[in-house]
Design a protein around this motif. Structure first.
Motif, mmCIF file in Angstrom:
data_model
loop_
_atom_site.group_PDB
_atom_site.id
_atom_site.type_symbol
_atom_site.label_atom_id
_atom_site.label_comp_id
_atom_site.label_asym_id
_atom_site.label_seq_id
_atom_site.Cartn_x
_atom_site.Cartn_y
_atom_site.Cartn_z
ATOM 1 N N TYR A 225 20.944 5.094 -32.992
ATOM 2 C CA TYR A 225 22.004 4.358 -32.308
ATOM 3 C C TYR A 225 21.350 3.343 -31.385
ATOM 4 N N GLU A 226 21.868 2.126 -31.402
ATOM 5 C CA GLU A 226 21.367 1.104 -30.487
ATOM 6 C C GLU A 226 22.537 0.440 -29.770
ATOM 7 N N THR A 227 22.379 0.237 -28.484
ATOM 8 C CA THR A 227 23.428 -0.416 -27.706
ATOM 9 C C THR A 227 23.365 -1.911 -27.924
ATOM 10 N N GLY A 228 24.506 -2.551 -27.756
ATOM 11 C CA GLY A 228 24.556 -3.999 -27.841
ATOM 12 C C GLY A 228 24.125 -4.625 -26.534
ATOM 13 N N ILE A 229 24.473 -5.885 -26.354
ATOM 14 C CA ILE A 229 24.144 -6.584 -25.121
ATOM 15 C C ILE A 229 25.382 -7.291 -24.600
ATOM 16 N N ASP A 230 25.411 -7.459 -23.305
ATOM 17 C CA ASP A 230 26.454 -8.239 -22.637
ATOM 18 C C ASP A 230 25.775 -8.958 -21.483
ATOM 19 N N ILE A 231 25.342 -10.184 -21.747
ATOM 20 C CA ILE A 231 24.559 -10.948 -20.783
ATOM 21 C C ILE A 231 25.326 -12.206 -20.400
ATOM 22 N N SER A 232 25.307 -12.540 -19.121
ATOM 23 C CA SER A 232 25.921 -13.791 -18.671
ATOM 24 C C SER A 232 24.965 -14.502 -17.723
ATOM 25 N N GLY A 233 25.084 -15.814 -17.701
ATOM 26 C CA GLY A 233 24.270 -16.622 -16.806
ATOM 27 C C GLY A 233 25.045 -17.825 -16.319
ATOM 28 N N ASP A 234 24.763 -18.253 -15.096
ATOM 29 C CA ASP A 234 25.444 -19.415 -14.520
ATOM 30 C C ASP A 234 25.083 -20.678 -15.281
ATOM 31 N N LEU A 235 26.078 -21.512 -15.508
ATOM 32 C CA LEU A 235 25.864 -22.791 -16.181
ATOM 33 C C LEU A 235 25.329 -23.827 -15.196
ATOM 34 N N GLU A 236 24.322 -24.555 -15.620
ATOM 35 C CA GLU A 236 23.790 -25.669 -14.853
ATOM 36 C C GLU A 236 24.018 -26.948 -15.659
ATOM 37 N N TYR A 237 24.426 -28.018 -14.971
ATOM 38 C CA TYR A 237 24.838 -29.241 -15.649
ATOM 39 C C TYR A 237 23.890 -30.383 -15.322
ATOM 40 N N LYS A 238 23.628 -31.208 -16.348
ATOM 41 C CA LYS A 238 22.785 -32.387 -16.175
ATOM 42 C C LYS A 238 23.393 -33.555 -16.950
ATOM 43 N N GLY A 239 23.104 -34.763 -16.491
ATOM 44 C CA GLY A 239 23.429 -35.940 -17.281
ATOM 45 C C GLY A 239 24.748 -36.605 -16.974
ATOM 46 N N VAL A 240 25.612 -35.968 -16.174
ATOM 47 C CA VAL A 240 26.874 -36.601 -15.804
ATOM 48 C C VAL A 240 27.143 -36.346 -14.333
ATOM 49 N N ASN A 241 28.011 -37.178 -13.766
ATOM 50 C CA ASN A 241 28.448 -36.990 -12.390
ATOM 51 C C ASN A 241 29.611 -36.014 -12.394
#
Length: 391
Positions: A225-241
């Motif tokens: 048996y193997e567990t899945g993953i549930d990963i989140s990370g903050d979005l960082e934005y580049k290239g626009v105002n």
């Protein structure tokens, strides 16, 4: 049409993501084509019976006890591009082709305990939306200019394994546990806008293996048996105002309206829990394998729960050369009524592989292809090469 569906896809990613939270999370668009089949070897898609050390990060960890000397392993895997992989002919591309699929090291601590370490790719995908026309109010059919958009998603696993041979208590039995550190990274490139996100989380697997000798050959039963993953990370934005200045009436002064608040948006990657069960029969002249794999996609993804099946046959042509032939059947069905209900990701892979010993190196080669019996979304060729060395 592709442009329209591109923005529909982005809408669902943001508002109907894999966690179903409104306007706060963007799903990483985990698709079957990007899953790295770490279990793929010369004997086919075998989760429980690895042929080389390089597979230990994606196989039954209890099999580690059968690597009874200090050894290292390395593998490379190539997945062919798919021009029509999702919705309106969005394509799939494999990223970082030169990066190894897996690295592994094993050390028998004593007669009962074997430890191992590995690094591997769990998921590797670039979702290519292709070239899209730039339209304006004055030119609704297009200005003649285009822009391109891509979404790259990678998941890596760094694993530690402890396997125990308890044959002195229960003849032929071994069990093990594998602990993973999973690292997720996503990158979106949409015209001039670029977003990046990363995160990490632990996961684990536990398994058991049983071997028995009979008058006709060796029978091996295994499951894990193997567990899945549930990963989140903050979005960082580049290239626009990210702040737009509006000035509807110069007499009243301009004011600013935030378009995006980066601190409240996250990218999410989820893979399902899985159960694997396998049977292996080996005689002096024949090898038969059969495996079932159940994935709990309902709790983590766009798909219904699935049951995959694989079987293969091997024949030893000499003491140092084994040839295998096999088939792997994948069943994936969308659970969202807003997407296609057809079985677009179902596929049947045919495999052929060889395992040999050469100057002290264990060499494993396999080709898996799904072009004959699969929908166009999953017509793919996979080539994998692995090598191990015992000291």
């Amino acid at each position: 049409m592709k442009t329209l569906l591109f923005f529909v896809l982005l809408f669902f990613s943001a508002t109907y993501s894999q966690t179903y939270e409104i306007n706060r999370k963007i799903a990483a668009t985990i698709l079957p084509q990007g899953i790295r089949w770490q279990s793929l070897s010369s004997n086919g898609f075998s989760y429980n019976f690895p042929t080389t050390l390089s597979q230990i990060s994606g196989s039954n960890p209890a099999a580690l006890v059968f690597f009874d000397t200090l050894a290292v392993g390395l593998s490379y895997q190539y997945n062919s591009n798919i021009n029509e992989a999702y919705l309106a002919d969005f394509g799939y591309i494999n990223s970082y082709i030169g990066l190894p699929q897996s690295l592994a090291f094993v050390y028998p601590w004593n007669e009962s305990l074997t430890i191992g370490f590995s690094a591997s790719q769990k998921y590797n995908s670039i979702l290519d939306f292709g070239e899209m026309d730039i339209t304006t109010i004055e030119n609704p059919q297009g200005t003649g200019e285009t822009f391109s958009s891509k979404r790259q998603t990678n998941i890596y696993a760094f694993s530690a394994i402890a396997a125990y041979d308890i044959s002195r208590f229960l003849s032929g039995v071994s069990f093990a546990i594998r602990v993973n550190y999973d690292y997720f990274r996503m990158k979106d490139k949409i015209w001039h806008l670029e977003t990046n996100a990363s995160g990490s989380s632990p996961s684990f697997a536990t398994g058991v293996n049983y071997r028995i000798e009979t008058g006709h050959g060796q029978i091996e039963l295994a499951g894990y048996y193997e567990t899945g993953i549930d990963i989140s990370g903050d979005l960082e934005y580049k290239g626009v105002n990210l702040i737009q200045t509006l000035d509807p009436d110069p007499n009243n002064g301009s004011f600013q309206t935030p378009i995006i608040n980066p601190s409240t948006w996250k990218a999410v990657a989820e893979l399902p829990n899985r159960f694997h069960f396998g049977v292996n029969f080996r005689s002096a002249t024949d090898i038969f394998l059969m495996e079932l794999s159940y994935a709990d996609w309902e709790s983590a993804g766009l798909f219904k729960n699935s049951l995959d099946f694989s079987t293969s046959y091997g024949h030893p042509f000499s003491d140092q050369l084994l040839i295998f032939y096999g088939i792997f059947i994948i069943n994936h069905k969308f659970k969202s009524k807003y997407l296609y209900s057809e079985n677009k990701f179902n596929s049947k892979f045919l495999t052929v592989g060889a395992n040999t010993l050469f100057n002290g190196f264990n060499i494993d080669i396999v080709i898996a292809d799904s072009h004959l019996f699969s929908h166009k979304w999953h017509k793919q060729t996979i080539f994998k090469f692995a090598v191990g060395k015992a000291f």
